[in-house]
Scaffold this motif. Structure first.
Motif, PDB file in Angstrom:
ATOM      1  N   ALA A  85       0.821  -1.213   0.000  1.00  0.00           N
ATOM      2  CA  ALA A  85       0.000   0.000   0.000  1.00  0.00           C
ATOM      3  C   ALA A  85       0.857   1.266   0.000  1.00  0.00           C
ATOM      4  N   THR A  96      -9.432  -7.991  12.081  1.00  0.00           N
ATOM      5  CA  THR A  96     -10.207  -7.231  11.095  1.00  0.00           C
ATOM      6  C   THR A  96      -9.374  -6.387  10.140  1.00  0.00           C
ATOM      7  N   GLU A 139     -10.222  -5.996   6.340  1.00  0.00           N
ATOM      8  CA  GLU A 139     -11.440  -5.376   5.802  1.00  0.00           C
ATOM      9  C   GLU A 139     -11.875  -4.107   6.517  1.00  0.00           C
ATOM     10  N   ASP A 140     -11.180  -3.686   7.560  1.00  0.00           N
ATOM     11  CA  ASP A 140     -11.671  -2.524   8.312  1.00  0.00           C
ATOM     12  C   ASP A 140     -11.250  -1.176   7.730  1.00  0.00           C
ATOM     13  N   GLY A 141     -10.356  -1.163   6.766  1.00  0.00           N
ATOM     14  CA  GLY A 141      -9.957   0.073   6.096  1.00  0.00           C
ATOM     15  C   GLY A 141      -8.882   0.874   6.799  1.00  0.00           C
ATOM     16  N   VAL A 142      -8.451   0.449   7.973  1.00  0.00           N
ATOM     17  CA  VAL A 142      -7.454   1.213   8.731  1.00  0.00           C
ATOM     18  C   VAL A 142      -6.117   1.244   7.995  1.00  0.00           C
ATOM     19  N   THR A 184      -5.525   0.843   4.774  1.00  0.00           N
ATOM     20  CA  THR A 184      -5.666   1.643   3.546  1.00  0.00           C
ATOM     21  C   THR A 184      -5.657   3.137   3.856  1.00  0.00           C
ATOM     22  N   ALA A 185      -6.383   3.540   4.886  1.00  0.00           N
ATOM     23  CA  ALA A 185      -6.421   4.959   5.266  1.00  0.00           C
ATOM     24  C   ALA A 185      -5.033   5.445   5.688  1.00  0.00           C
ATOM     25  N   TYR A 186      -4.323   4.628   6.443  1.00  0.00           N
ATOM     26  CA  TYR A 186      -2.963   4.972   6.865  1.00  0.00           C
ATOM     27  C   TYR A 186      -2.066   5.154   5.641  1.00  0.00           C
ATOM     28  N   ASP A 243      -2.873   5.731   2.519  1.00  0.00           N
ATOM     29  CA  ASP A 243      -3.276   6.890   1.720  1.00  0.00           C
ATOM     30  C   ASP A 243      -2.733   8.181   2.324  1.00  0.00           C
ATOM     31  N   ARG A 244      -2.762   8.261   3.639  1.00  0.00           N
ATOM     32  CA  ARG A 244      -2.278   9.459   4.336  1.00  0.00           C
ATOM     33  C   ARG A 244      -0.760   9.598   4.252  1.00  0.00           C
TER      34      ARG A 244
END
Length: 168
Positions: free
Chosen positions: A26, A140, A143-146, A148-150, A152-153
Motif C-alpha cells: 500500500a 479485522t 477489511e476494516d480500512g485502517v 488503507t487509510a494509513y 493513503d495518508r
C-alpha cells in the motif's frame, strides 16, 4: 526503492506477515518487498555470526523502507524481533532506512505500542521514523480500512523521503 518487511511473529506465515506485506504494497505499490520472516532464522538469532541472520541484517540495512511488524505480545513487540534488532549497531545500524513500526493486537488497549515501544528502538538504531506507528486489529485488518487509510495518508511522505539522497 528497496522495501523490506521484517516479521517478528513466532508463527510462520502469520497474520502479522500478511499485514506487513499489505502495508508495504500500500505504501509502495510499484515495489515487490523482500520478506524476512524471523521465525525462519530460528536459533541463529541467539548468537553472533550466523550467515542467514547476517544476510537478513544486510538486506534490512540496505533497504530504503522497512516495515517492522510484530504481534502485540505481553504488551510489547516479540522477543524474536528484539533478538533481530540486536544485530544492528546503535545509532548507525539502520542509518538511511525509513522504518515503519507495525503491530497487531486483539483490541485497542495496546494501540500506542508501535509508537511507545517499538519506535524508540528503531530511532536508537539510527532509522528515520517520520511516519507514526500503525496498530491494527489482528482479526479485522483485512477489511476494516485502517491500513488503507494509513497508507493513503502517509504514502506521499514515503515518496518524499525516498527522493532524499541517502547517507549510506
Amino acid at each position: 526503492m528497496t522495501v523490506t518487511v521484517v516479521v517478528g511473529n513466532p508463527k510462520p506465515a502469520s497474520r502479522t506477515l500478511s499485514a506487513g506485506v499489505a502495508l508495504a504494497a500500500a505504501l509502495r505499490p510499484e515495489t515487490e518487498p523482500a520478506v524476512i520472516d524471523l521465525v525462519d532464522l530460528g536459533p541463529g538469532l541467539l548468537g553472533w555470526g550466523d550467515p542467514a541472520v547476517a544476510a537478513a541484517a544486510r538486506t534490512v540495512a540496505g533497504s530504503e523502507l522497512v516495515i517492522f511488524a510484530s504481534p502485540t505480545f505481553k504488551a510489547t513487540y516479540t522477543g524474536l524481533l528484539k533478538l533481530f534488532l540486536e544485530q544492528f549497531d546503535g545509532g548507525t545500524g539502520l542509518a538511511g532506512v525509513v522504518a515503519v513500526p507495525l503491530m497487531l493486537g486483539a483490541g485497542p488497549a495496546h494501540a500506542l505500542a508501535p509508537d511507545l515501544l517499538l519506535k524508540p528502538v528503531l530511532v536508537e538504531l539510527g532509522a528515520t521514523t517520520a511516519l507514526p506507528g500503525l496498530y491494527l486489529s489482528d482479526r479485522t485488518f483485512g477489511e476494516d480500512g485502517v491500513l488503507t487509510a494509513y497508507a493513503d495518508r502517509w504514502r506521499p511522505v514515503v515518496q518524499a523521503l525516498s527522493t532524499v539522497p541517502s547517507v549510506k
